[in-house]
Design a protein around this motif. Structure first.
Motif, PDB file in Angstrom:
ATOM      1  N   CYS A   1       0.851  -1.193   0.000  1.00  0.00           N
ATOM      2  CA  CYS A   1       0.000   0.000   0.000  1.00  0.00           C
ATOM      3  C   CYS A   1       0.885   1.241   0.000  1.00  0.00           C
ATOM      4  CB  CYS A   1      -0.911   0.018   1.219  1.00  0.00           C
ATOM      5  SG  CYS A   1      -1.981   1.468   1.207  1.00  0.00           S
TER       6      CYS A   1
ATOM      7  N   HIS B   1      -0.159   4.387   0.436  1.00  0.00           N
ATOM      8  CA  HIS B   1      -0.819   5.577   1.005  1.00  0.00           C
ATOM      9  C   HIS B   1      -0.294   5.954   2.392  1.00  0.00           C
ATOM     10  CE1 HIS B   1      -3.491   5.320  -2.403  1.00  0.00           C
ATOM     11  NE2 HIS B   1      -3.780   4.062  -2.094  1.00  0.00           N
ATOM     12  N   HIS B   2       0.110   4.945   3.154  1.00  0.00           N
ATOM     13  CA  HIS B   2       0.761   5.195   4.459  1.00  0.00           C
ATOM     14  C   HIS B   2      -0.038   6.156   5.336  1.00  0.00           C
ATOM     15  CE1 HIS B   2       4.948   3.847   2.764  1.00  0.00           C
ATOM     16  NE2 HIS B   2       3.964   3.029   2.447  1.00  0.00           N
ATOM     17  N   CYS B   3      -1.295   5.868   5.518  1.00  0.00           N
ATOM     18  CA  CYS B   3      -2.165   6.713   6.352  1.00  0.00           C
ATOM     19  C   CYS B   3      -1.697   6.659   7.815  1.00  0.00           C
ATOM     20  CB  CYS B   3      -3.601   6.200   6.310  1.00  0.00           C
ATOM     21  SG  CYS B   3      -4.247   5.993   4.644  1.00  0.00           S
TER      22      CYS B   3
ATOM     23  N   CYS C   1      -2.864   3.770  10.430  1.00  0.00           N
ATOM     24  CA  CYS C   1      -3.411   2.632   9.662  1.00  0.00           C
ATOM     25  C   CYS C   1      -3.444   1.390  10.556  1.00  0.00           C
ATOM     26  CB  CYS C   1      -2.505   2.372   8.459  1.00  0.00           C
ATOM     27  SG  CYS C   1      -2.765   0.786   7.659  1.00  0.00           S
TER      28      CYS C   1
ATOM     29  N   THR D   1       0.979  -4.384   6.002  1.00  0.00           N
ATOM     30  CA  THR D   1       0.614  -4.655   4.598  1.00  0.00           C
ATOM     31  C   THR D   1       1.172  -3.597   3.641  1.00  0.00           C
ATOM     32  OG1 THR D   1      -1.463  -3.389   4.662  1.00  0.00           O
ATOM     33  CG2 THR D   1      -1.583  -5.704   5.324  1.00  0.00           C
ATOM     34  N   TRP D   2       1.940  -2.632   4.131  1.00  0.00           N
ATOM     35  CA  TRP D   2       2.434  -1.562   3.251  1.00  0.00           C
ATOM     36  C   TRP D   2       3.526  -2.026   2.289  1.00  0.00           C
ATOM     37  CZ3 TRP D   2       3.338   3.243   6.978  1.00  0.00           C
ATOM     38  CH2 TRP D   2       2.097   3.637   7.496  1.00  0.00           C
TER      39      TRP D   2
ATOM     40  N   GLY E   1      -6.682  -4.726   2.111  1.00  0.00           N
ATOM     41  CA  GLY E   1      -5.220  -4.805   2.152  1.00  0.00           C
ATOM     42  C   GLY E   1      -4.650  -3.961   3.263  1.00  0.00           C
ATOM     43  N   GLY E   2      -3.519  -3.294   2.827  1.00  0.00           N
ATOM     44  CA  GLY E   2      -2.969  -3.115   1.498  1.00  0.00           C
ATOM     45  C   GLY E   2      -3.954  -2.366   0.595  1.00  0.00           C
TER      46      GLY E   2
HETATM   47  S1  SF4 Z   1      -4.038  -0.064   4.135  1.00  0.00           S
HETATM   48 FE1  SF4 Z   1      -5.709   1.456   4.013  1.00  0.00          FE
HETATM   49  S2  SF4 Z   1      -5.562   2.642   5.914  1.00  0.00           S
HETATM   50 FE2  SF4 Z   1      -3.628   1.520   5.669  1.00  0.00          FE
HETATM   51  S3  SF4 Z   1      -2.251   2.960   4.635  1.00  0.00           S
HETATM   52 FE3  SF4 Z   1      -3.248   1.728   3.040  1.00  0.00          FE
HETATM   53  S4  SF4 Z   1      -5.048   2.906   2.435  1.00  0.00           S
HETATM   54 FE4  SF4 Z   1      -4.350   3.740   4.377  1.00  0.00          FE
END
Ligand code: SF4
Length: 177
Positions: free
Chosen positions: A36, A38-40, A43, A48-49, A79-80
């Motif tokens: 993933c 986006h690294h919110c 999270c 799963t990043w 996910g991810g």
């Molecule tokens: S898995 Fe979802 S919440 Fe987590 S960083 Fe990715 S988009 Fe954001």
């Protein structure tokens, strides 16, 4: 976006998780994609990043697991970010639809981002055509809420994809608005 070997998908969990009631309507099975971008902040699944972690699983093997599902309302891709393995997502989502089950998909992208990505790669529209409900947008800690079913923060939408594609503008699931 990630380059995967043809015929494989990178998953965070090898086995499909059955009988979830928090990842969409009804009793559902969840396929957890690895990777993933986006690294919110905060999270729930930071493990799963990493696109280099997880398990490379043959898509045919995932399909065999889908064949064995019983008493599931549908399958959720989470996910991810499943949109980062768009070829695998299209293949698996269309397979699930072919089995008569509905498809939910979580993504950190917003719907409009996917439409832009589709200008370069038409597989994004193919994916959308096989998704019933898209849960879009990143998790935003300041907007965290327990009052938005199936989502973590209030910016995220439950998009009715068939209606959205028909109308040409985002339509959300009315009952959860
Ligand atoms: S898995 Fe979802 S919440 Fe987590 S960083 Fe990715 S988009 Fe954001």
């Amino acid at each position: 976006m990630v380059e995967m070997k043809t015929g494989f998908v990178k998953l965070a969990v090898k086995e499909i998780q059955e009988d979830s009631i928090v990842d969409g309507e009804g009793i559902r099975s969840v396929i957890w994609f690895q990777g993933c971008p986006h690294h919110c902040e905060s999270c729930h699944n930071p493990e799963t990043w990493d696109f280099d972690a997880g398990y490379e699983v043959p898509i045919e093997e995932v399909k065999e697991q889908i064949d064995e599902l019983e008493f599931q309302a549908g399958v959720t891709f989470s996910g991810g970010d499943p949109m980062c393995q768009i070829e695998a997502l299209v293949e698996l989502a269309s397979y699930v639809k072919g089995k008569g089950m509905n498809v939910w998909c979580y993504t950190g992208y917003e719907y409009d981002d996917l439409i832009k990505l589709n200008e370069k790669n038409p597989l994004y529209m193919e994916a959308l055509k096989n998704i019933d409900v898209l849960v879009d947008g990143p998790f935003v800690l300041d907007l965290k809420s327990f009052n938005v079913p199936f989502r973590g923060s209030s910016n995220q939408r439950l998009i009715d994809v068939p209606k959205t594609l028909k109308k040409g503008k985002v339509v959300t699931l009315e009952k959860y608005n």
